[in-house]
Design an enzyme around this catalytic site. Sequence first.
Site, PDB file in Angstrom:
ATOM      1  N   ASP A  64       0.831  -1.203   0.000  1.00  0.00           N
ATOM      2  CA  ASP A  64       0.000   0.000   0.000  1.00  0.00           C
ATOM      3  C   ASP A  64       0.867   1.256   0.000  1.00  0.00           C
ATOM      4  O   ASP A  64       1.944   1.272  -0.615  1.00  0.00           O
ATOM      5  CB  ASP A  64      -0.930  -0.033   1.228  1.00  0.00           C
TER       6      ASP A  64
ATOM      7  N   HIS B 235      -3.579   5.984   3.767  1.00  0.00           N
ATOM      8  CA  HIS B 235      -4.352   4.863   3.235  1.00  0.00           C
ATOM      9  C   HIS B 235      -3.875   3.511   3.793  1.00  0.00           C
ATOM     10  O   HIS B 235      -4.665   2.720   4.305  1.00  0.00           O
ATOM     11  CB  HIS B 235      -4.262   4.878   1.712  1.00  0.00           C
TER      12      HIS B 235
ATOM     13  N   ASN C 173     -13.585   0.611  -7.219  1.00  0.00           N
ATOM     14  CA  ASN C 173     -14.576   1.605  -6.793  1.00  0.00           C
ATOM     15  C   ASN C 173     -15.290   2.304  -7.944  1.00  0.00           C
ATOM     16  O   ASN C 173     -15.849   3.383  -7.747  1.00  0.00           O
ATOM     17  CB  ASN C 173     -13.887   2.679  -5.936  1.00  0.00           C
TER      18      ASN C 173
END
Length: 423
Positions: free
Chosen positions: A93, A134, A234
Amino acid sequence: MSLGTYRRAVAASVALGVIGGLAATPAYAATPTPSPSSSEVHWSPLGIAAAGECTFPSQDIPSAPWALQRVLLDQLWEGGKTTGAGVTVAVIDTGVDDQNPQLANKVDEGKSLLVDKSTGKPVDGNSKTDTVGHGTKVAGIIAARPYAKTGFVGLAPDARILAIRQNDSQGNGDVNSLIEAIQIAIDKKVGVINISQDVRATDPDGGFAKKPELEAVIKKAEDNDIVVVASSGNDGREGETFPAAFKTVLAVGASDRNNERASFSQYGDFVSVAAPGVEMLSTVPKGGQCVDNGTSFSAPYVAGVAALLKGKYKNWTAAQIRARIEQTAQRTERGPNKFIGWGVVDPVKAVKSTAKAEASPHPDATLKLASAPLVAQPLGLEETQADRDRRTGTYALGLGGLLVAALAGGAIVVRDFRRRQDG
């Protein structure tokens, strides 16, 4: 005070009340979509933007988030016997900041692969540097330890996190660095890999650059019995994303409080399960918690469950752990569908089930379907800050409306009274 002055004062108070009520409702930041990293690949770090007015550090939120309200944690953890101890989850990430007390001393440094594409130079910092927040949120949903100042906790609080910094809010990650990150996780012998980002095909035949290499390293993880969990995306439309669409990956879509697909959640036959992804509370760099939305935060919810199963069933294969999570999900039909896969993940049922290990899920004609969705408590001590803000705003608007009506009615009464006197 004259009637005119009184009316002006009341009107001003009503206006301030209404404006204050509206201002109390937080605004959530839209998730940006970075520019494609090449002509062939659309690279999208999901949900990178922090929601609302989140700062680092942030405040500790004392209430339990809705996604945890429906989980009986003592049952999930089996009285402290099943907490993810001995399991490491790789978080590929934006980095994981372990200055947050809920993550302190439980984050292992993997490697920072982040390179600024405009200069070709490595970005400053290591894998525990998270300027975006995040990755720290993702890690918290998996393994944040209990903390007296908040009702938030990770699903596998005794699991460790291997931080691999591979992307950022500018989309500086690419397929090559993702492949390298997965290989690092394999070499470190982790039990679970969480990937809250994706690559998508844009060429006519549905392929993309480096797909064979990415698929090969995913297969290598499977051969090492590492459970790979990835978010579905998304975009809110139908279509495969990778690595989620690879057969050996647990592809996770987002569900809302009613156990339905969140409107932004990418869907298709590749989706394995769904998990909470709306108003997800989690840890942020330097301390505190913030709320965010996206399948980015659904994936670690499932990765946390996988870590619990990995710790409980040390000899199970990755396929068996995936099947247990899929088979015990709360279904709306006997088999899977393209919106929520096999259903919404049920952490307690996944851990407590006594069914024999299976290599794949299957439709079950005798399965008792959920007759009604589980809904978190709307009010009370366990409501989220967002709930309280919305409720306060609603009350303020309602009160403002009543005051306006009363003011108008009073003015009519005064007018009629004066007319009678004049007459």
